[in-house]
Scaffold this motif. Structure first.
Motif, PDB file in Angstrom:
ATOM      1  N   ILE A 179       0.833  -1.205   0.000  1.00 15.93           N
ATOM      2  CA  ILE A 179       0.000   0.000   0.000  1.00 15.93           C
ATOM      3  C   ILE A 179       0.869   1.257   0.000  1.00 15.93           C
ATOM      4  O   ILE A 179       0.582   2.216  -0.714  1.00 15.93           O
ATOM      5  N   THR A 180       1.946   1.228   0.795  1.00 20.56           N
ATOM      6  CA  THR A 180       2.863   2.365   0.858  1.00 20.56           C
ATOM      7  C   THR A 180       3.491   2.623  -0.503  1.00 20.56           C
ATOM      8  O   THR A 180       3.604   3.768  -0.955  1.00 20.56           O
ATOM      9  N   THR A 181       3.896   1.535  -1.173  1.00 18.74           N
ATOM     10  CA  THR A 181       4.490   1.652  -2.512  1.00 18.74           C
ATOM     11  C   THR A 181       3.491   2.256  -3.490  1.00 18.74           C
ATOM     12  O   THR A 181       3.824   3.123  -4.302  1.00 18.74           O
ATOM     13  N   SER A 182       2.233   1.805  -3.394  1.00 19.61           N
ATOM     14  CA  SER A 182       1.182   2.328  -4.276  1.00 19.61           C
ATOM     15  C   SER A 182       0.942   3.808  -4.006  1.00 19.61           C
ATOM     16  O   SER A 182       0.773   4.608  -4.925  1.00 19.61           O
ATOM     17  N   LEU A 183       0.922   4.171  -2.702  1.00 17.25           N
ATOM     18  CA  LEU A 183       0.734   5.577  -2.342  1.00 17.25           C
ATOM     19  C   LEU A 183       1.884   6.434  -2.853  1.00 17.25           C
ATOM     20  O   LEU A 183       1.663   7.554  -3.341  1.00 17.25           O
ATOM     21  N   ASP A 184       3.111   5.904  -2.743  1.00  7.35           N
ATOM     22  CA  ASP A 184       4.276   6.642  -3.250  1.00  7.35           C
ATOM     23  C   ASP A 184       4.153   6.847  -4.751  1.00  7.35           C
ATOM     24  O   ASP A 184       4.487   7.916  -5.287  1.00  7.35           O
ATOM     25  N   SER A 185       3.657   5.793  -5.437  1.00  6.04           N
ATOM     26  CA  SER A 185       3.492   5.886  -6.889  1.00  6.04           C
ATOM     27  C   SER A 185       2.448   6.933  -7.252  1.00  6.04           C
ATOM     28  O   SER A 185       2.627   7.732  -8.176  1.00  6.04           O
ATOM     29  N   ILE A 186       1.351   6.937  -6.476  1.00  7.04           N
ATOM     30  CA  ILE A 186       0.293   7.923  -6.713  1.00  7.04           C
ATOM     31  C   ILE A 186       0.812   9.327  -6.451  1.00  7.04           C
ATOM     32  O   ILE A 186       0.539  10.268  -7.222  1.00  7.04           O
ATOM     33  N   THR A 187       1.588   9.476  -5.375  1.00  3.18           N
ATOM     34  CA  THR A 187       2.163  10.784  -5.027  1.00  3.18           C
ATOM     35  C   THR A 187       3.067  11.289  -6.146  1.00  3.18           C
ATOM     36  O   THR A 187       3.028  12.474  -6.513  1.00  3.18           O
ATOM     37  N   GLN A 188       3.872  10.358  -6.694  1.00  2.00           N
ATOM     38  CA  GLN A 188       4.768  10.742  -7.791  1.00  2.00           C
ATOM     39  C   GLN A 188       3.969  11.167  -9.020  1.00  2.00           C
ATOM     40  O   GLN A 188       4.322  12.135  -9.709  1.00  2.00           O
ATOM     41  N   ARG A 189       2.868  10.456  -9.283  1.00  2.00           N
ATOM     42  CA  ARG A 189       2.036  10.800 -10.443  1.00  2.00           C
ATOM     43  C   ARG A 189       1.375  12.161 -10.252  1.00  2.00           C
ATOM     44  O   ARG A 189       1.282  12.962 -11.181  1.00  2.00           O
ATOM     45  N   VAL A 190       0.904  12.419  -9.019  1.00  2.09           N
ATOM     46  CA  VAL A 190       0.287  13.716  -8.723  1.00  2.09           C
ATOM     47  C   VAL A 190       1.310  14.820  -8.877  1.00  2.09           C
ATOM     48  O   VAL A 190       1.032  15.875  -9.467  1.00  2.09           O
TER      49      VAL A 190
END
Length: 208
Positions: A179-190
């Motif tokens: 989940i943390t990895t996914s959140l980091d990925s989303i943060t990078q996309r944002v």
């Protein structure tokens, strides 16, 4: 009096595996119906006109010539008899049947002395009655000695539960990491989207 004191042997560890009933209880030929199973409480019904009841494996073979004590509490709604309590070499091979235990309606404490023979590795708490009876079993313990001690689960069961908890924690940690990895990925996309938006605004300002 001295001789009686010298013959007393206080036990300790529970030798019956799964006496807390946290795992599915073994049966012989499905000759028992499990009604419910909670920590240290098993409710079951026998199969009428058949040797039936729960089967338990031991954590070790009972040593030849050594004294052990089987103790448990069992509750029934009607008076009945446990007339097929047997010690076994394995689930399928009986060594001998122990003394019958007459049960009154209500709660019964059962104590049965057992002498090891170097082969006993299993226990069947069975009965053979023409009628179906509901039994509630708890505080099931087999220990070395002649004096009963308070119920505790077998050390092997405690370790098994610890290992299970460790596995669950490890699995949860892995999911949290995902989940943390996914959140980091989303943060990078944002962040990337915000950067692109800023660039477009800058270019639009330049056109104006």
């Amino acid at each position: 009096t001295t001789e009686k004191v010298n013959n007393l042997h206080i036990g300790s560890r529970n030798l019956i595996k799964n006496s807390s009933f946290t795992e599915k209880v073994l049966t012989y030929g499905n000759r028992m119906t499990e009604v419910s199973r909670d920590y240290n409480k098993l409710v079951f019904t026998n199969k009428a006109s058949s040797n039936s009841g729960p089967v338990f494996e031991l954590s070790q073979t009972l040593e030849a010539g050594t004294s052990y004590l089987l103790r448990f509490f069992i509750e029934t709604e009607v008076a009945t008899v446990l007339n097929y309590i047997s010690v076994r070499e394995n689930i399928n091979t009986s060594i001998k049947t122990l003394s019958s235990q007459t049960l009154k309606a209500g709660v019964n404490e059962v104590r049965i002395p057992i002498t090891g023979d170097g082969k006993i590795k299993c226990l069947w708490l069975g009965t053979n009655r023409s009628e179906t009876v509901t039994f509630t079993l708890y505080n099931l313990k087999l220990e070395q000695g002649t004096v009963p001690t308070d119920w505790t689960p077998a050390p092997e069961d405690v370790q098994s539960q610890i290992d299970t908890n460790k596995t669950n924690i490890s699995t949860t940690s892995s999911k949290v990491a995902e989940i943390t990895t996914s959140l980091d990925s989303i943060t990078q996309r944002v962040a990337s989207t915000e950067s692109t938006t800023t660039t477009l605004i800058t270019e639009m300002d330049a056109v104006d």
